[in-house]
Design an enzyme around this catalytic site. Structure first.
Site, PDB file in Angstrom:
ATOM      1  N   GLU A  57     -34.437   8.537  10.989  1.00 56.09           N
ATOM      2  CA  GLU A  57     -35.799   8.532  11.171  1.00 56.09           C
ATOM      3  C   GLU A  57     -36.627   8.111   9.885  1.00 56.09           C
ATOM      4  O   GLU A  57     -37.686   7.491  10.003  1.00 56.09           O
ATOM      5  CB  GLU A  57     -36.434   9.563  11.855  1.00 56.09           C
ATOM      6  N   GLU A  79     -28.048  14.205  17.592  1.00 56.61           N
ATOM      7  CA  GLU A  79     -28.737  15.388  18.045  1.00 56.61           C
ATOM      8  C   GLU A  79     -28.081  15.796  19.505  1.00 56.61           C
ATOM      9  O   GLU A  79     -28.182  16.969  19.712  1.00 56.61           O
ATOM     10  CB  GLU A  79     -30.240  15.063  17.879  1.00 56.61           C
TER      11      GLU A  79
END
Length: 370
Positions: A57, A79
């Site tokens: 990110e 994740e």
């Protein structure tokens, strides 16, 4: 490593009372990201190694992303495998870069990829052979693009593959929702949250989509499933891999190996062991048979030299580790003895060089039993 991601131990300490704080923190992170993305100046992410989860990110903040061709470098959003979802723009940006359907394997399955695949996907705009080249390419991009913006901030931007209200997007989510429910049976909230954040985020503007994603992230993070999966599948597994709760055992490493029988099998075992740096005692009934077993290794090493994968020095070192003998007493110092001779089932006899044997002096020499 460029950036490995968030502190999972800190995530586990969050409780239901922490919802407002978690949401505010993730919003603060994304505000900082947006400041860089909309500053008007070129921002380049130089990926000198792996970027996972929050690390990727961070990388996606750059208008231009370059990765070194490091075979150990991996990128992605794992994740989902820990009961979490990307929360700092990962879902919103991946769907806008790849499209709703193409982004799903990376968001819903945690699929990882390397530098070359990142280039093919358009998640990286260049690859470099070394750090110096990475910096050179970054400076060249900055010089050529004094003003830069993200694709989704550009005028006339359209989502690859179409938006959810278009035919292709509608069919994608209709099938994805049904498949997710069938696979998770409603007990893995992260999977449904990814779909929700991607679908709802694609219906609104970019900044609103970031808020949708932050709400979904906060909800999933505070759900008990996430902390349980992090504890079991990451923290506890990591501890087990390092030997936690493993009983202390004496060192049983094999540094010297005895091989009884120098035929095809025995000679092969002796060669593999010697190549691994283990001293080998190769026993047979005659000196000639034992030496033939050692000569098998010499032949394999000569072929390796001819192919260019071996050297005379390595050949000498390997052959020096193999002792060919007829003396069972030479096995006395071995850590392990392997029987590689033909045995008559039920007769307690074995063949060495065509001669039937009944007594096994190795038992007396090593105190071992077969």
């Amino acid at each position: 490593t460029f950036f490995a991601g968030a502190d999972l131990k800190g995530v586990m300490r969050s409780t239901s009372k922490d919802g407002p704080r978690v949401f505010a923190e993730i919003e603060g992170v994304k505000k900082s990201f947006r400041t860089l993305e909309t500053c008007g100046f070129p921002v380049v992410s130089c990926l000198n190694g792996s970027a996972l989860g929050g690390g990727l990110e961070v990388a996606l903040v750059g208008h231009y992303r370059i990765a070194t061709l490091n075979p150990k470098a991996i990128f992605g959003f794992p994740e989902i495998t820990l009961g979490l979802i990307p929360g700092a723009g990962g879902i919103t940006k991946m769907t806008r870069l790849l499209g709703l359907m193409a982004a799903q394997p990376y968001l819903m399955e945690g699929k990882l990829f390397g530098p070359q695949q990142a280039l093919q996907l358009g998640l990286a705009q260049g690859v470099a052979d070394c750090t110096e080249e990475l910096h050179t390419m970054a400076r060249a991009f900055i010089a050529a693009h004094p003003q830069s913006a993200q694709a989704w901030d550009a005028k006339g931007y359209k989502m690859p593959g179409g938006a959810p209200y278009e035919p292709a997007g509608y069919m994608t989510y209709l099938a994805a929702s049904a498949m997710t429910s069938a696979k998770t049976q409603g007990v893995y909230p992260a999977a449904q949250a990814v779909l929700q954040a991607a679908y709802e985020g694609a219906l609104v503007g970019f900044d609103t989509a970031l808020k949708v994603e932050a709400r979904a992230f906060t909800s999933v993070l505070l759900y008990p499933t996430a902390s349980a999966m992090i504890r079991s599948l990451f923290l506890n597994k990591e501890a087990l891999d390092k030997g936690a709760r493993r009983p202390a055992l004496p060192d049983e490493s094999v540094r010297s190996l005895g091989v009884v029988g120098a035929g095809m099998m025995g000679a092969g075992i002796a060669h593999v062991a010697a190549m691994a740096g283990i001293a080998v005692v190769l026993v047979d009934s005659t000196v000639e048979a034992a030496e033939r077993g050692k000569a098998h290794s010499a032949g394999l090493l000569d072929k390796a030299i001819q192919r260019g994968t071996g050297t005379e020095e390595s050949k000498t070192a390997v052959l020096a580790r193999i002792t060919a003998t007829t003396d069972y007493a030479a096995l006395a110092g071995c850590d392990l003895v392997i029987e590689a001779v033909f045995v008559y089932p039920g007769l307690g006899q074995y063949m060495v060089d065509g001669v039937s044997k009944r007594d096994v002096p190795v038992i007396q020499a090593c105190g071992l039993t077969f």
